[in-house]
Enzyme design. Sequence first.
Site, PDB file in Angstrom:
ATOM      1  N   ASP A  65       0.825  -1.205   0.000  1.00 40.79           N
ATOM      2  CA  ASP A  65       0.000   0.000   0.000  1.00 40.79           C
ATOM      3  C   ASP A  65       0.862   1.260   0.000  1.00 40.79           C
ATOM      4  O   ASP A  65       0.504   2.264  -0.620  1.00 40.79           O
ATOM      5  CB  ASP A  65      -0.927  -0.004   1.224  1.00 40.79           C
ATOM      6  CG  ASP A  65      -1.843   1.200   1.255  1.00 40.79           C
ATOM      7  OD1 ASP A  65      -2.664   1.351   0.328  1.00 40.79           O
ATOM      8  OD2 ASP A  65      -1.749   2.007   2.203  1.00 40.79           O
ATOM      9  N   ASP A  68       2.656   1.482  -3.722  1.00 43.14           N
ATOM     10  CA  ASP A  68       1.899   1.929  -4.894  1.00 43.14           C
ATOM     11  C   ASP A  68       1.848   3.451  -4.974  1.00 43.14           C
ATOM     12  O   ASP A  68       1.974   4.038  -6.053  1.00 43.14           O
ATOM     13  CB  ASP A  68       0.500   1.316  -4.942  1.00 43.14           C
ATOM     14  CG  ASP A  68      -0.370   1.692  -3.754  1.00 43.14           C
ATOM     15  OD1 ASP A  68       0.047   2.498  -2.903  1.00 43.14           O
ATOM     16  OD2 ASP A  68      -1.497   1.151  -3.669  1.00 43.14           O
ATOM     17  N   ASP A  85      -7.031   2.642  -4.823  1.00 42.48           N
ATOM     18  CA  ASP A  85      -6.236   2.428  -3.612  1.00 42.48           C
ATOM     19  C   ASP A  85      -7.085   2.555  -2.356  1.00 42.48           C
ATOM     20  O   ASP A  85      -7.082   1.663  -1.504  1.00 42.48           O
ATOM     21  CB  ASP A  85      -5.080   3.433  -3.593  1.00 42.48           C
ATOM     22  CG  ASP A  85      -4.207   3.272  -2.356  1.00 42.48           C
ATOM     23  OD1 ASP A  85      -3.863   2.130  -2.013  1.00 42.48           O
ATOM     24  OD2 ASP A  85      -3.875   4.294  -1.726  1.00 42.48           O
ATOM     25  N   ASP A  89      -8.393  -0.410   0.235  1.00 45.20           N
ATOM     26  CA  ASP A  89      -7.943  -0.297   1.625  1.00 45.20           C
ATOM     27  C   ASP A  89      -9.095  -0.513   2.593  1.00 45.20           C
ATOM     28  O   ASP A  89      -8.972  -1.257   3.580  1.00 45.20           O
ATOM     29  CB  ASP A  89      -7.329   1.082   1.874  1.00 45.20           C
ATOM     30  CG  ASP A  89      -5.857   1.138   1.529  1.00 45.20           C
ATOM     31  OD1 ASP A  89      -5.276   0.082   1.216  1.00 45.20           O
ATOM     32  OD2 ASP A  89      -5.291   2.242   1.562  1.00 45.20           O
TER      33      ASP A  89
END
Length: 213
Positions: A65, A68, A85, A89
């Site tokens: 995470d 990226d 993203d 998450d």
Amino acid sequence: MLDKWTTPLIQPALKLTALWLKRHGIKPNQVTITGFLIGMIALPLLASEYYSLALLLILGNRIMDGLDGALARLASPSDAGGFLDITLDFIFYSGIVLGFALAAPAKNAVAACVLIFSFMGTGASFLAYAIMAEKHQLPDPNFKHKSLYYLGGLAEGTETIFLFILFCLLPGYFPQLALGFAAICMLTAALRVWSGYHSIDQAEKGKLKDSIT
């Protein structure tokens, strides 16, 4: 609350790794999706009470995470990538809590429900403010590198990672840890709603005043 201190500490390592990934043709969205899939494999492991293995995958997800975003910033972060993203998450966060609920339903289910409820408060206040902040061009000096606006709180990414680590290391204390963190999340949501409302209200009144004058 801790993100403003932990983020600068990990950025150099993330940037070096991101440079290596870029040289090998790896795209940010590929890292995002791979990290999400790694994190989701932790769910059945948690349900089967393989907590140590699940922890490794949770940490792997969190590293991906961070990577990226670092990789995206080497070029130009995209709104589509930011959307992907943050959406994955939130699914990952709730999925980890679900894993502990499935591991011991009689003991963990109620605490897991309360924690996911509190996640809805922090998530909704975060995303709703992001929309309005973009509309009114409200600044956010603490997290300029993020694709979406952040409104500070007591429970952010760093605290959530620490919580998941504690869950895996001390699974017998999941209810107590979950309920304690849920209380922090609820307070965070309340603070975000209060401060977010006043920030947006002041922005609207300022625009109205300018239009009249």
